[in-house]
Design a protein around this motif. Structure first.
Motif, short mmCIF file in Angstrom:
data_model
loop_
_atom_site.label_atom_id
_atom_site.label_comp_id
_atom_site.label_asym_id
_atom_site.label_seq_id
_atom_site.Cartn_x
_atom_site.Cartn_y
_atom_site.Cartn_z
N PHE A 1 0.84 -1.20 0.00
CA PHE A 1 0.00 0.00 0.00
C PHE A 1 0.87 1.24 0.00
CE2 PHE A 1 -2.37 3.45 1.81
CZ PHE A 1 -3.71 3.23 1.54
N SER A 2 1.83 1.26 0.92
CA SER A 2 2.69 2.44 1.04
C SER A 2 3.63 2.58 -0.14
CB SER A 2 3.50 2.36 2.34
OG SER A 2 4.43 1.30 2.31
N PHE A 3 4.20 1.44 -0.61
CA PHE A 3 5.16 1.50 -1.70
C PHE A 3 4.50 1.96 -2.99
CE2 PHE A 3 6.85 -0.71 -5.47
CZ PHE A 3 8.08 -0.10 -5.55
N TYR A 4 3.41 1.31 -3.38
CA TYR A 4 2.76 1.68 -4.64
C TYR A 4 2.04 3.02 -4.53
CZ TYR A 4 3.80 -2.69 -6.99
OH TYR A 4 4.47 -3.73 -7.60
N GLY A 5 1.56 3.33 -3.31
CA GLY A 5 0.94 4.63 -3.12
C GLY A 5 1.92 5.76 -3.39
N MET A 6 3.17 5.60 -2.94
CA MET A 6 4.20 6.61 -3.21
C MET A 6 4.66 6.53 -4.67
SD MET A 6 7.52 7.46 -3.77
CE MET A 6 8.29 5.87 -3.61
N ARG A 7 4.83 5.32 -5.17
CA ARG A 7 5.36 5.10 -6.53
C ARG A 7 4.52 5.79 -7.59
NH1 ARG A 7 3.96 1.00 -10.22
NH2 ARG A 7 5.63 0.27 -11.62
N LYS B 1 -6.34 15.32 -5.23
CA LYS B 1 -7.52 16.12 -4.88
C LYS B 1 -7.26 17.08 -3.72
CE LYS B 1 -10.35 14.11 -7.83
NZ LYS B 1 -10.97 14.82 -8.97
N VAL B 2 -6.36 16.69 -2.80
CA VAL B 2 -6.13 17.53 -1.61
C VAL B 2 -4.72 18.13 -1.62
CG1 VAL B 2 -6.17 17.62 0.90
CG2 VAL B 2 -7.73 16.09 -0.31
N GLY B 3 -3.70 17.29 -1.79
CA GLY B 3 -2.32 17.79 -1.81
C GLY B 3 -1.35 16.63 -1.75
N TRP B 4 -0.15 16.84 -2.31
CA TRP B 4 0.82 15.75 -2.42
C TRP B 4 1.23 15.21 -1.06
CZ3 TRP B 4 0.74 14.19 -7.15
CH2 TRP B 4 0.55 15.10 -8.19
N SER B 5 1.41 16.09 -0.09
CA SER B 5 1.85 15.63 1.23
C SER B 5 0.84 14.69 1.86
CB SER B 5 2.12 16.83 2.15
OG SER B 5 0.95 17.61 2.31
N TRP B 6 -0.45 14.86 1.54
CA TRP B 6 -1.47 13.96 2.05
C TRP B 6 -1.28 12.55 1.50
CZ3 TRP B 6 -5.52 15.01 5.49
CH2 TRP B 6 -5.62 16.34 5.90
N GLY B 7 -0.95 12.47 0.23
CA GLY B 7 -0.71 11.16 -0.37
C GLY B 7 0.53 10.49 0.19
N PHE B 8 1.63 11.23 0.27
CA PHE B 8 2.86 10.68 0.84
C PHE B 8 2.65 10.31 2.31
CE2 PHE B 8 5.04 13.46 -2.48
CZ PHE B 8 5.31 12.38 -3.31
N GLY B 9 1.93 11.16 3.04
CA GLY B 9 1.71 10.92 4.46
C GLY B 9 0.83 9.71 4.72
N LEU B 10 -0.23 9.54 3.91
CA LEU B 10 -1.13 8.39 4.08
C LEU B 10 -0.36 7.08 3.92
CD1 LEU B 10 -4.17 7.66 4.50
CD2 LEU B 10 -4.28 7.35 2.02
N ALA B 11 0.56 7.05 2.95
CA ALA B 11 1.38 5.85 2.75
C ALA B 11 2.16 5.53 4.02
CB ALA B 11 2.33 6.07 1.57
N GLY B 12 2.69 6.54 4.67
CA GLY B 12 3.47 6.32 5.88
C GLY B 12 2.62 5.87 7.06
N ILE B 13 1.41 6.40 7.17
CA ILE B 13 0.52 6.03 8.28
C ILE B 13 0.20 4.53 8.23
CG2 ILE B 13 -1.84 6.26 9.16
CD1 ILE B 13 -1.66 9.25 8.34
N PHE B 14 -0.13 4.02 7.06
CA PHE B 14 -0.48 2.61 6.96
C PHE B 14 0.75 1.71 7.06
CE2 PHE B 14 -4.39 4.41 5.15
CZ PHE B 14 -5.30 3.76 5.97
N MET B 15 1.90 2.24 6.68
CA MET B 15 3.13 1.47 6.88
C MET B 15 3.40 1.31 8.37
SD MET B 15 5.68 0.03 5.15
CE MET B 15 5.27 -1.31 6.25
N LEU B 16 3.17 2.36 9.15
CA LEU B 16 3.37 2.29 10.60
C LEU B 16 2.39 1.32 11.25
CD1 LEU B 16 4.68 3.28 13.22
CD2 LEU B 16 3.06 5.20 13.21
N LEU B 17 1.12 1.41 10.86
CA LEU B 17 0.12 0.50 11.43
C LEU B 17 0.41 -0.95 11.07
CD1 LEU B 17 -3.11 2.61 10.79
CD2 LEU B 17 -2.03 2.16 12.99
N GLY B 18 0.88 -1.17 9.85
CA GLY B 18 1.26 -2.52 9.44
C GLY B 18 2.43 -3.05 10.25
N CYS B 19 3.37 -2.17 10.55
CA CYS B 19 4.53 -2.55 11.36
C CYS B 19 4.10 -2.95 12.77
CB CYS B 19 5.51 -1.37 11.43
SG CYS B 19 6.92 -1.63 12.54
N LEU B 20 3.21 -2.16 13.37
CA LEU B 20 2.77 -2.44 14.73
C LEU B 20 2.00 -3.75 14.81
CD1 LEU B 20 1.67 1.16 15.79
CD2 LEU B 20 3.63 -0.12 16.66
N GLN B 21 1.11 -3.99 13.83
CA GLN B 21 0.33 -5.23 13.90
C GLN B 21 1.21 -6.46 13.71
OE1 GLN B 21 -1.28 -7.57 11.43
NE2 GLN B 21 0.18 -7.05 9.83
#
Length: 713
Positions: free
Chosen positions: A36-42, A182-202
């Motif tokens: 999710f995070s990799f392709y979301g950023m890619r 639709k909102v801004g580039w940082s939102w897209g890059f940031g969303l990728a990081g949020i789910f990467m963190l949650l995936g790491c924790l689980q």
């Protein structure tokens, strides 16, 4: 189960979901969030780098060449660091800890990219490359270790795991891309990081479920590799394999170091020399400084040395082993040709979708898209949520906190999906009017362009805020349909801005941003006053990133068909699978070459937009090609290569993919130059011919490759 299976493995297999240990689905979701995070950023990177610096969603206005050079180096390094990451896990950390380390580093990388500064972008990409090196090889190694005592279930496990890969890619590209555009580039890059963190924790909190699986390496295992022996799975004792040794000589080791340094310098030098003017390699070859490129000469020297290294090692083996390794090298070579074309999906095809594909639809067309996109999004998400529910039922008592973080991640996905669909359904179409003025066309030197009869050529342009109109300038009223999520009233005054060849509506927030950018760059404002005429239904704009999800969707749709084909009596040979894959790739680009014929040479973004059907069909054939070729790859390396050589050959295989990715980035960056000098159709013809010729050649080589494989199927 057999008595020889250790107790921790027995316990592991007692908790099942869909016939497999629950731990497999922990890995499934971990891989899903990572993809999710990799392709979301890619899917964002090239789009962000090449977007204009003044606009409602500004980028950095890089050339496609510079953006392609950076992306190619990034993508190439992603396939090299796993070699090092795998070795570290084998020797020091173990697989599970390596996965956690990789997740943490990648989370920091996404967070860094969300800052959108030049330093944070490069730092973020570097962290993603390092983190992938720890993550990529080791999560699959955990699966392999899980099924040590049940190898017959391994194929099914990898099939389930592969679905996690594609589910993550699908939702990552869709949701990160949507937020970014639709909102801004940082939102897209940031969303990728949020789910990467949650995936790491689980994953980290699910440790009790795995026991010793994927833990720190056993000393006996490392000793076994050093002594060229195996470990008896029943007794745990070392056994001499009595295999013929082929140790690395001093020359081998020196050549590995030299070629690695040359390759790394080339990968880094390409973007830093083009973007920053910093040259890690000499610009010109010393013997002929006017004509011969220094980096090219040094790279060729590195390739020659590497070929010598590979050939010198191969000829030391007995004939059967040598022949099989030659077959692997042939497959690796054609893998380069495949990825050069396939990875255009991250470079040139993103730009083609953004600049030259019809992505806005009004009325019935908009309604059809909204229904299709809703089904395409919600149905897969419901299925994966059901799998999540099954995992919860089996494991909540044992790994409750892991399940809670996983549940939070899914709540986040559902929240973004619902917001996305609501935003699209709320996008309304309004007919508006604005003024156009007739001006003289000028060339690059600001000289008037003349018609064939010698008169001046004129064009109509929107009247913007800085436009000075006098009595000599002819004006007219023009009307168009715009999209807006704001409720606009008839007669209301609004503002537009031209972006990518289209006029878009500026709400208060966007108007403030665009006005500020014109002031920051000290340029005359080109914001266009307009008036609302009437509401005319729905209008929706498909995001550029939406087209990239088609690859994952088609994989999920057709994977079972190809799986049954490979298991039938009509299963083709490895070489023919390669041939089919390359030729199908060629067909996809042939469709694009035909569909883009309407785009004239040198066309700017938005001047001509072609039907989206051409891009949809191209992704379909590219995916069918991938499904033909993907079963071969690494599986044949493991089948054909002797144990003592397998690490080296895996490294060479990843090197082939890295070269393909680097070439794909560099060649994809040529889209502007080639389409300006010739046409967009000519650009796609290159990627039609290269895989077509490669596919024909490997089909011709099929009998030779079969002989080289000596019965391996």
């Amino acid at each position: 189960m057999e008595k020889s299976i250790p107790q921790d493995q027995r316990n592991f297999f007692e908790t099942k979901v869909l016939g497999h240990p629950a731990g497999l689905f922990v890995l499934f979701f971990t891989e899903m969030w990572e993809r999710f995070s990799f392709y979301g950023m890619r899917v964002l990177l090239i789009n962000f780098l090449t977007m204009a610096v003044i606009g409602s969603n500004p980028g950095w206005a890089w050339t496609s060449e510079n953006a392609g050079a950076l992306f190619g180096t990034y993508a190439g390094l992603l396939y090299l660091t796993p070699i090092v990451g795998g070795l570290i896990a084998d020797r020091l950390t173990g697989y599970r800890l390596a996965v956690v380390i990789g997740c943490i580093i990648m989370t920091l990388g996404h967070a860094s990219m969300a800052l959108e500064t030049e330093f944070s972008l490069y730092a973020g990409l570097a962290l993603l490359v390092i983190g992938t090196g720890f993550f990529k090889p080791n999560i699959t190694s955990v699966i392999s270790q899980m099924y040590t005592y049940l190898p017959e279930k391994k194929d099914g496990a990898y099939t389930i795991f592969y679905m996690g890969v594609n589910a993550g890619a699908f939702f990552g590209m869709m949701l990160c891309g949507y937020l970014a555009e639709k909102v801004g580039w940082s939102w897209g890059f940031g969303l990728a990081g949020i789910f990467m963190l949650l995936g790491c924790l689980q994953f980290w909190l699910a440790g009790p479920l795995f026991g010793r699986i994927g833990g720190k390496p056993d000393k006996n295992q490392n000793m076994a590799e050093e002594m060229d022996v195996n470990i008896n799975e029943e007794t745990g004792e070392l056994e001499d394999t009595k295999s013929k040794k082929n140790p690395f000589t001093l020359i081998d080791k020196v050549l590995i170091v030299i070629t690695s340094i040359i390759g790394l310098l080339y990968l880094i030098n390409d973007p830093v020399s083009k973007i920053g003017g910093v040259h890690l390699l000499p610009e010109k070859f010393i013997l002929n400084p006017e004509q011969i490129s220094g980096p090219l000469v040094i790279t060729i020297v590195g390739l020659v040395l590497f070929l010598y290294l590979v050939i010198s090692r191969i000829i030391r083996y007995e004939r059967v082993v040598r022949d099989r390794m030659i077959a692997v090298i042939i497959f690796a070579l054609f893998t380069v040709f495949f990825f050069v074309s396939f990875e255009q999906g991250a470079t040139s095809l993103v730009l083609f979708a953004r600049d030259f594909t019809q992505r806005t639809y009004v009325g019935t067309g908009a309604q059809i898209y909204l229904i299709v996109n809703s089904l395409l999004t919600i149905i897969p998400l419901i299925i994966i949520t059901w799998v999540l529910y099954l995992l919860f039922k089996k494991t909540f008592k044992q790994i409750a906190l892991s399940n809670i973080f996983l549940g939070l991640a899914f709540l986040g996905v559902w929240g973004v999906v619902i917001w996305m669909l609501k935003y699209d359904f709320g996008s309304q179409a309004y007919e508006i009017t604005y003024q156009e003025a007739q001006i003289v066309k000028v060339d690059e030197n600001n000289q008037a362009i003349l018609e064939e009869d010698g008169s001046k050529a004129f064009s109509w342009v929107p009247v913007h805020e800085s436009f000075v109109i006098d009595d000599a300038i002819e004006t007219r009223t023009q009307s168009i349909t715009i999209a807006s999520n704001d409720a606009l009233k008839s007669g209301e005054s609004i503002f537009l801005h031209e972006e990518l060849g289209d006029l878009i509506y500026l709400n208060e927030e966007r108007l403030s941003k665009v006005s500020g950018l014109y002031q920051e760059y000290q340029e005359e404002s080109k914001i266009i006053p307009a008036t609302v005429r009437e509401h005319v239904g729905n209008k929706v704009e498909i995001t550029t990133s939406w087209f990239s999800i088609l690859n994952s969707f088609f994989i999920i749709a057709f994977a079972s068909f190809f799986s049954k084909w490979w298991e039938s009596k009509y299963n083709p040979s490895a070489a023919m699978k390669y041939s089919f894959g390359l030729i199908l790739m060629s067909v996809g680009f042939a469709i694009l070459a035909f569909g883009s014929k309407a785009i004239p040479p040198g066309a700017t973004a938005g001047v001509v937009r072609v039907s989206m059907i051409w891009l949809v069909l191209a992704y379909l054939f590219h995916t069918l090609g991938e499904l033909c070729l993907s079963p071969v790859g690494l599986s044949y390396v493991s089948k054909l290569v002797p144990a003592r050589m397998i690490a080296f050959m895996f490294g060479m295989w990843y090197l082939a993919i890295a070269i393909g990715n680097k070439l794909a980035g560099s060649m994809g960056g040529m889209i502007d130059d080639i389409s300006e000098k010739y046409s967009m159709s000519h650009f796609f013809l290159i990627f039609t011919l290269v895989p077509l010729i490669a596919g024909i050649i490997i089909a011709i080589l099929n009998p030779v490759i079969k002989k080289l494989m000596h019965g391996v199927k």
